[in-house]
Every structure is written in structure tokens, then in C-alpha cells.
Design an enzyme around this catalytic site. Structure first.
Site, PDB file in Angstrom:
ATOM      1  N   TYR A  51      30.255  37.700  37.498  1.00 49.33           N
ATOM      2  CA  TYR A  51      29.831  38.829  36.672  1.00 49.33           C
ATOM      3  C   TYR A  51      28.383  38.653  36.229  1.00 49.33           C
ATOM      4  O   TYR A  51      28.074  37.846  35.348  1.00 49.33           O
ATOM      5  CB  TYR A  51      30.792  39.008  35.489  1.00 49.33           C
ATOM      6  CG  TYR A  51      32.052  39.660  35.972  1.00 49.33           C
ATOM      7  CD1 TYR A  51      32.253  41.023  35.821  1.00 49.33           C
ATOM      8  CD2 TYR A  51      33.004  38.926  36.663  1.00 49.33           C
ATOM      9  CE1 TYR A  51      33.391  41.635  36.335  1.00 49.33           C
ATOM     10  CE2 TYR A  51      34.139  39.526  37.171  1.00 49.33           C
ATOM     11  CZ  TYR A  51      34.322  40.873  36.997  1.00 49.33           C
ATOM     12  OH  TYR A  51      35.438  41.472  37.511  1.00 49.33           O
ATOM     13  N   ASP A  67      44.806  44.216  38.622  1.00 49.25           N
ATOM     14  CA  ASP A  67      44.981  45.626  38.972  1.00 49.25           C
ATOM     15  C   ASP A  67      46.049  45.797  40.048  1.00 49.25           C
ATOM     16  O   ASP A  67      46.848  46.745  40.018  1.00 49.25           O
ATOM     17  CB  ASP A  67      43.662  46.229  39.451  1.00 49.25           C
ATOM     18  CG  ASP A  67      42.776  46.684  38.307  1.00 49.25           C
ATOM     19  OD1 ASP A  67      43.097  46.385  37.146  1.00 49.25           O
ATOM     20  OD2 ASP A  67      41.747  47.338  38.578  1.00 49.25           O
ATOM     21  N   ASP A 123      43.451  35.141  49.109  1.00 49.24           N
ATOM     22  CA  ASP A 123      43.880  36.159  50.066  1.00 49.24           C
ATOM     23  C   ASP A 123      45.365  36.014  50.394  1.00 49.24           C
ATOM     24  O   ASP A 123      46.086  37.014  50.543  1.00 49.24           O
ATOM     25  CB  ASP A 123      43.019  36.126  51.345  1.00 49.24           C
ATOM     26  CG  ASP A 123      42.725  34.724  51.838  1.00 49.24           C
ATOM     27  OD1 ASP A 123      42.564  33.822  51.010  1.00 49.24           O
ATOM     28  OD2 ASP A 123      42.639  34.537  53.065  1.00 49.24           O
ATOM     29  N   LYS A 169      39.717  29.852  45.973  1.00 44.64           N
ATOM     30  CA  LYS A 169      39.169  29.935  47.333  1.00 44.64           C
ATOM     31  C   LYS A 169      38.434  28.628  47.621  1.00 44.64           C
ATOM     32  O   LYS A 169      37.312  28.604  48.116  1.00 44.64           O
ATOM     33  CB  LYS A 169      38.233  31.145  47.456  1.00 44.64           C
ATOM     34  CG  LYS A 169      37.866  31.512  48.891  1.00 44.64           C
ATOM     35  CD  LYS A 169      39.027  32.053  49.699  1.00 44.64           C
ATOM     36  CE  LYS A 169      38.555  32.528  51.071  1.00 44.64           C
ATOM     37  NZ  LYS A 169      39.692  32.930  51.936  1.00 44.64           N
ATOM     38  N   ASP A 194      40.370  39.813  38.012  1.00 45.69           N
ATOM     39  CA  ASP A 194      40.140  41.240  37.848  1.00 45.69           C
ATOM     40  C   ASP A 194      40.852  42.026  38.949  1.00 45.69           C
ATOM     41  O   ASP A 194      41.532  43.027  38.686  1.00 45.69           O
ATOM     42  CB  ASP A 194      38.631  41.506  37.880  1.00 45.69           C
ATOM     43  CG  ASP A 194      38.255  42.879  37.362  1.00 45.69           C
ATOM     44  OD1 ASP A 194      39.139  43.603  36.860  1.00 45.69           O
ATOM     45  OD2 ASP A 194      37.068  43.238  37.448  1.00 45.69           O
TER      46      ASP A 194
END
Length: 358
Positions: free
Chosen positions: A131, A245, A217, A184, A241
Site C-alpha cells: 500500500y 472480499d 494462489d 508467496k 484485502d
């Protein structure tokens, strides 16, 4: 408990009014003594004060016990130099609200795309990562090197990894005892490697909680295939984030997921969705996300004080939302027949111990 209430933009005033009705009902029933201080942020503040967030508001929030923040239409704001400060980012950074807790669960009677009912929580680091507006002391971390080349920097610190990992383990110890660390590290070996190190270190202090590790993933695929397998998912900012969702939509609607931003001394309840200007003022907006977020805020305060009354109030709100959804006392997007205001009143009546709403 003193709460600052900032209605925000778009549908914000409507869903905030519904949430306030529920909070007042909870305060009356459980003797919470809530004091609600209504103020302005976003477009209303920009019009009156020339800035979306004025400095005096930050001091007011710091002195309160919590903040309820309505959705903000940040995409419409001017540049920060012209007063267009993102209130969500501002309070997260200024109050060090490092943990974004995003529950997601299915409800009886609400259609959802998940293969089975589920109940999980995404614990998202909230103060650094990719961010660009919150991980530098000054300036941004996204740079245009040439007209055709952009470089974006990600900040990962051991201290932030450690505290979000411990927050996830503390939560899992009160639920089904499983933490799933999402990363990751196969590509981001140093930053995500550090995150995994801190998750493993936290696991050593919580012997009753099991730690699993998933590449991000693969986790996305697993969530679509079998979300019921997961309990508490902990991850870095950007991954959290996205996954929060995804899990909210798998539950049937992003409007059914609460969201709290919490730190050591402050917390902010905030709907998981945006300001939805296309339906603003039409009494159609689903208020459940902000209502459930307010319940999380009461629960956070209960943990700080060791207060049974606040914890009971939080459970009563969550149970009232479930009863309202199951009974059709909800907005049309989740199969109900009511408008925003009537939905808020229905939940408030249930929280207050009455069943005469709707």
C-alpha cells in the site's frame, strides 16, 4: 463507552443510521452507557471544512473508545494537497490499527456460491505491504521512473508480522484452533519468508492451535473448492484485502461481512464494502456489514475491559442479524423485503428482546 460516529458518503448515512439504532438498543438492554458523538468526514467535511478529515477530528477519535466509520467515496476526492484525504487510510495509519479482522460465514436461507456452509475469519495485516499510501514515513512508495516504467515498493517488517500472527493465534484459540498462514514465499522469499518465520514463532506459544501454510494462489483455489475447511486465515496486507472480499462473496454477499480495524489502544468499525453512490438515498442499501462491524467493536472493547456486558451485547447483535436474515427481515439483495431503515429497526428490535419488527 464513547464512540465517534462518522456517516461518510453515498449510502453511508443510511447504513450508519441503521447501525446507530442497533447500538442504542444494545446499550439500553445491556446497560452499556454508550455515548455517541456524531461528526463529519468525507464529502460533508470537505464542503464545510475544506478537508475530508480535519486535525481536530483525529484528537476527538483518540480520546474516544472507538470509531464507527461509514463508507467513503474516495475515488471522487481531490488530491490530498487539496483536502482529499482518505479517511480510512488516515485513521488506520494515525491510530496504528494494524489488524483488519474480516469474518465471513454463510447464513441459512441466503443463496451462496460456496459448495458448503462455512464460518471463517481473515486476519489481515493493515499497516504496510504494497500500500503506497501507508508504508512510508513521508511520500509514497510507488514511483514513475519514466513515462513507461513504474516501480512499487513493499514494506514488510518483523514487528508487524509478529503482532498480526499473534492476533490470529489468539483469535483461533477462541474458535476451532486452526491458523492458516497465506504467503508467496516461493517468490517473495525475504518478505514473506519473514512473515512465515513469525507465524511459526507464534505457533510455538499456542500449542493448542494448529498452523497450516498455503501459497496465496493455492489458497484462492482452496477457498472456492472447500471454504468449510478453514478457520482463521492470516496474511499480509494486499493478499488479505483480496481474500477477504473473495470469502465475503462466497458467503452470499459482501454486505454480510463485518470488518474491524484494531490496534493496541484504538479500534474502528467499518463496513467491508464501498459507498455505492448508485443506490444512495433510495433506502435499498444493506446495513448488515456495518452493524456486524459495530458488534465486533463492542467485542473488542469487551476484551479490553473484561466486560461480560459488552461481550453479551456483541453476541446479541450477531444473533439478531442471523435471525433477521433467516426471517426475511432484510434488504432485497439477501432475500428480504425491507428497506435500509426498516432492516435496522428490525435488528434493533431483536437486540432489544422484541420480535415485533418488520
Amino acid at each position: 463507552m464513547k464512540l465517534v460516529i462518522l456517516p461518510g458518503d453515498g449510502i453511508g448515512p443510511e447504513i450508519t443510521a441503521a447501525t446507530v439504532a442497533v447500538l442504542e438498543a444494545a446499550s439500553d438492554r445491556f446497560g452499556l452507557g454508550l455515548a455517541l458523538d456524531h461528526d463529519l468526514a468525507g464529502h460533508a467535511s470537505l464542503a464545510r471544512h475544506g478537508t475530508t478529515v480535519r486535525p481536530a477530528l483525529l484528537e476527538k477519535v483518540r480520546e474516544a473508545d472507538g470509531l464507527v466509520l461509514g463508507p467513503m467515496a474516495t475515488f471522487e476526492y481531490p488530491e490530498a494537497a487539496q483536502g482529499g484525504i482518505n479517511p480510512s487510510m488516515f485513521f488506520r495509519k494515525q491510530l496504528d490499527l494494524y489488524a483488519n479482522i474480516r469474518p465471513a460465514r454463510t447464513y441459512p436461507g441466503v443463496a451462496h456460491p460456496a459448495v458448503a456452509p462455512f464460518d471463517l475469519v481473515v486476519v489481515r495485516e493493515n499497516t504496510e505491504g504494497f500500500y503506497a499510501d501507508r508504508n512510508m514515513e513521508s511520500g509514497g512508495s510507488e514511483m514513475l521512473v519514466t513515462p513507461d516504467v513504474c516501480v512499487s515498493l513493499r514494506r514488510i517488517t518483523r514487528g508487524c508480522c509478529a503482532r498480526i500472527a499473534r492476533a490470529a493465534f489468539r483469535l483461533a484459540a477462541t474458535r476451532r484452533g486452526r491458523v492458516h498462514a497465506v504467503h508467496k514465499a516461493n517468490v517473495l522469499k525475504i518478505g514473506d519468508g519473514m512473515f512465515l518465520e513469525e507465524c511459526r514463532r507464534a505457533a510455538a506459544d499456542f500449542p493448542t492451535v494448529t498452523l497450516d501454510e498455503y501459497i496465496v494462489d493455492a489458497m484462492a483455489a482452496h477457498l472456492v473448492r472447500a471454504p468449510q475447511k478453514f478457520d482463521v486465515i492470516v496474511t499480509t496486507n494486499m493478499f488479505g484485502d483480496i481474500l477477504s472480499d473473495l470469502t465475503a462473496e462466497l458467503s452470499g454477499s459482501i454486505g454480510l461481512g463485518g470488518s474491524i480495524n484494531s490496534g493496541a489502544r484504538h479500534a474502528m468499525a467499518q463496513a467491508a464494502h464501498g459507498s455505492a453512490p448508485d443506490i444512495a438515498g433510495q433506502d435499498r442499501a444493506n446495513p448488515f456489514s456495518l452493524i456486524l462491524s459495530a458488534a465486533q467493536l463492542l467485542d473488542w472493547h469487551a476484551a479490553r475491559l473484561g466486560s461480560g456486558a459488552f461481550a453479551q451485547a456483541a453476541r446479541a447483535i450477531e444473533q439478531a442479524v442471523e435471525a433477521a436474515v433467516t426471517g426475511g427481515q432484510a434488504t432485497a439483495d439477501v432475500g428480504g423485503r425491507l428497506g435500509t431503515a426498516a432492516t435496522g429497526q428490525a435488528v434493533a428490535a431483536l437486540v432489544g428482546g422484541r420480535r415485533d419488527a418488520g
